[in-house]
Scaffold this motif. Structure first.
Motif, mmCIF file in Angstrom:
data_model
loop_
_atom_site.group_PDB
_atom_site.id
_atom_site.type_symbol
_atom_site.label_atom_id
_atom_site.label_comp_id
_atom_site.label_asym_id
_atom_site.label_seq_id
_atom_site.Cartn_x
_atom_site.Cartn_y
_atom_site.Cartn_z
ATOM 1 N N ASP A 151 -2.820 -1.310 28.799
ATOM 2 C CA ASP A 151 -2.612 -2.499 27.964
ATOM 3 C C ASP A 151 -1.243 -3.118 28.220
ATOM 4 O O ASP A 151 -1.095 -4.340 28.259
ATOM 5 C CB ASP A 151 -2.736 -2.138 26.480
ATOM 6 N N VAL A 152 -0.225 -2.273 28.373
ATOM 7 C CA VAL A 152 1.123 -2.775 28.653
ATOM 8 C C VAL A 152 1.147 -3.465 30.013
ATOM 9 O O VAL A 152 1.699 -4.561 30.169
ATOM 10 C CB VAL A 152 2.165 -1.634 28.625
ATOM 11 N N LEU A 153 0.560 -2.824 31.008
ATOM 12 C CA LEU A 153 0.584 -3.361 32.369
ATOM 13 C C LEU A 153 -0.153 -4.699 32.459
ATOM 14 O O LEU A 153 0.195 -5.553 33.277
ATOM 15 C CB LEU A 153 -0.041 -2.355 33.338
ATOM 16 N N ALA A 154 -1.173 -4.875 31.615
ATOM 17 C CA ALA A 154 -1.979 -6.103 31.658
ATOM 18 C C ALA A 154 -1.463 -7.184 30.713
ATOM 19 O O ALA A 154 -1.969 -8.314 30.741
ATOM 20 C CB ALA A 154 -3.429 -5.775 31.301
ATOM 21 N N ALA A 155 -0.468 -6.869 29.907
ATOM 22 C CA ALA A 155 -0.005 -7.808 28.881
ATOM 23 C C ALA A 155 0.711 -9.012 29.491
ATOM 24 O O ALA A 155 1.377 -8.896 30.527
ATOM 25 C CB ALA A 155 0.933 -7.094 27.912
ATOM 26 N N ASP A 156 0.561 -10.160 28.832
ATOM 27 C CA ASP A 156 1.338 -11.332 29.228
ATOM 28 C C ASP A 156 2.554 -11.436 28.322
ATOM 29 O O ASP A 156 2.812 -10.550 27.505
ATOM 30 C CB ASP A 156 0.486 -12.601 29.168
ATOM 31 N N ALA A 157 3.309 -12.511 28.473
ATOM 32 C CA ALA A 157 4.558 -12.650 27.719
ATOM 33 C C ALA A 157 4.346 -12.649 26.215
ATOM 34 O O ALA A 157 5.191 -12.175 25.459
ATOM 35 C CB ALA A 157 5.277 -13.934 28.143
ATOM 36 N N SER A 158 3.186 -13.153 25.765
ATOM 37 C CA SER A 158 2.951 -13.265 24.326
ATOM 38 C C SER A 158 2.586 -11.936 23.679
ATOM 39 O O SER A 158 2.711 -11.784 22.464
ATOM 40 C CB SER A 158 1.853 -14.292 24.051
ATOM 41 N N THR A 159 2.111 -10.972 24.471
ATOM 42 C CA THR A 159 1.651 -9.696 23.895
ATOM 43 C C THR A 159 2.415 -8.483 24.411
ATOM 44 O O THR A 159 2.170 -7.368 23.973
ATOM 45 C CB THR A 159 0.151 -9.483 24.200
ATOM 46 N N TYR A 160 3.360 -8.688 25.339
ATOM 47 C CA TYR A 160 4.025 -7.553 25.981
ATOM 48 C C TYR A 160 4.726 -6.641 24.981
ATOM 49 O O TYR A 160 4.552 -5.411 25.008
ATOM 50 C CB TYR A 160 5.043 -8.034 27.022
ATOM 51 N N ARG A 161 5.531 -7.199 24.082
ATOM 52 C CA ARG A 161 6.293 -6.361 23.149
ATOM 53 C C ARG A 161 5.363 -5.560 22.248
ATOM 54 O O ARG A 161 5.623 -4.391 21.949
ATOM 55 C CB ARG A 161 7.235 -7.221 22.295
ATOM 56 N N LEU A 162 4.281 -6.173 21.819
ATOM 57 C CA LEU A 162 3.336 -5.479 20.949
ATOM 58 C C LEU A 162 2.664 -4.326 21.694
ATOM 59 O O LEU A 162 2.540 -3.220 21.164
ATOM 60 C CB LEU A 162 2.286 -6.454 20.428
ATOM 61 N N MET A 163 2.238 -4.575 22.927
ATOM 62 C CA MET A 163 1.598 -3.514 23.706
ATOM 63 C C MET A 163 2.582 -2.396 24.032
ATOM 64 O O MET A 163 2.220 -1.218 24.035
ATOM 65 C CB MET A 163 1.011 -4.098 25.001
ATOM 66 N N PRO A 199 14.639 -12.468 25.408
ATOM 67 C CA PRO A 199 13.825 -13.082 26.468
ATOM 68 C C PRO A 199 13.281 -12.007 27.408
ATOM 69 O O PRO A 199 13.945 -11.013 27.697
ATOM 70 C CB PRO A 199 14.828 -13.986 27.203
ATOM 71 N N LEU A 200 12.047 -12.189 27.871
ATOM 72 C CA LEU A 200 11.455 -11.243 28.809
ATOM 73 C C LEU A 200 11.999 -11.510 30.214
ATOM 74 O O LEU A 200 11.850 -12.612 30.740
ATOM 75 C CB LEU A 200 9.930 -11.376 28.801
ATOM 76 N N LEU A 201 12.629 -10.505 30.795
ATOM 77 C CA LEU A 201 13.192 -10.603 32.140
ATOM 78 C C LEU A 201 12.261 -9.877 33.102
ATOM 79 O O LEU A 201 11.964 -8.698 32.913
ATOM 80 C CB LEU A 201 14.589 -9.985 32.178
ATOM 81 N N GLN A 202 11.821 -10.567 34.148
ATOM 82 C CA GLN A 202 10.813 -9.999 35.045
ATOM 83 C C GLN A 202 11.255 -8.675 35.653
ATOM 84 O O GLN A 202 10.472 -7.722 35.712
ATOM 85 C CB GLN A 202 10.482 -11.003 36.157
#
Length: 247
Positions: A151-163, A199-202
């Motif tokens: 789930d974490v690996l597939a998450a986008d920016a909107s769901t990454y922190r939650l996953m 901010p999410l840093l790649q």
């Protein structure tokens, strides 16, 4: 919704979050319990709270108090009751995108609690990871941990922190100590608003993916030493990122 691994005493993570509230501040503690479940990802956006009757029993409160708490969360924009055959109390909350000044504002609100939460996390999460690695995990528990990582690996920016939160809590959930799990969940809850504002840093996400994978592999092969070490590096990296944004 997060899977329900059993602790050594038979309690699940949901049991810990929805534990009975104290009579003196029943309304406030009910709101706290519901927000904890929502913000930690036990009940995600679009999912429903447990049935009123069941939830009132778990929290050991009257249904009147529960309804008052749900009404307050509705007014605050966290849930939305819907009627009908497929009705229920649906979660509408999702972490908002960071805006300029969010990190510093939240950190100032937390005050000394921020340094305390980061120090506490540096100790308890590596310990929980080591304990989970030492346990004889069932096939279902191993599958759940892998699913949470996926789930974490597939998450986008909107769901990454939650996953990310759900993955960390799944590891804590399986360590065998409901008390330790509850402490980790509470600490994560204190930090989540701040983490959501970063901010999410790649490159950081790529590094986190590597650490998450190394962590899970260590747990699955029963390597407690490596699991502890990887988690120590991982949470230290998060703390460093927070300090950087705070200047």
């Amino acid at each position: 919704m997060m899977g329900q691994a059993l602790g050594e005493d038979g309690r699940t993570s949901k049991d810990v979050v929805f534990r009975p509230v104290r009579a003196g501040n029943a309304f406030e503690e009910t709101v706290e319990r519901l927000l904890c479940a929502i913000k930690l990802g036990f009940i995600s956006q679009g999912e429903t709270l447990p049935p009123e009757r069941e939830l009132a029993v778990q929290l050991d409160i009257s249904r009147v108090t529960l309804r008052e708490a749900i009404r307050a969360l509705q007014q605050a924009g966290y849930v939305e009751p819907r009627r009908g055959r497929y009705g229920g109390t649906f979660v509408t909350y999702s972490p908002s995108a960071p805006s300029e000044g969010d990190v510093r504002r939240i950190a100032e609100t937390m005050g000394d609690e921020l340094a305390d939460a980061l120090a506490f996390r540096q100790v308890i999460e590596p310990g929980a990871a080591a304990l989970t690695a030492q346990r004889a995990l069932t096939a279902e528990e191993r599958r759940l941990l892998q699913a949470r990582l996926d789930d974490v690996l597939a998450a986008d920016a909107s769901t990454y922190r939650l996953m990310d939160s759900r993955f960390h809590l799944a590891i804590a959930e399986m360590c065998g100590s409901p008390s330790l799990y509850a402490s980790i969940a509470e600490t994560r809850l204190h930090l989540n608003d701040l983490l959501n504002a970063i901010p999410l840093l790649q490159r950081n996400i790529e590094h986190s993916h590597e650490q998450h994978n190394d962590l899970l592999m260590a747990i699955l092969r029963g390597d407690a030493h490596t699991a502890r070490s990887v988690m120590e590096d991982h949470v230290a990296g998060t703390a460093a990122l927070l300090r950087g944004f705070l200047g």
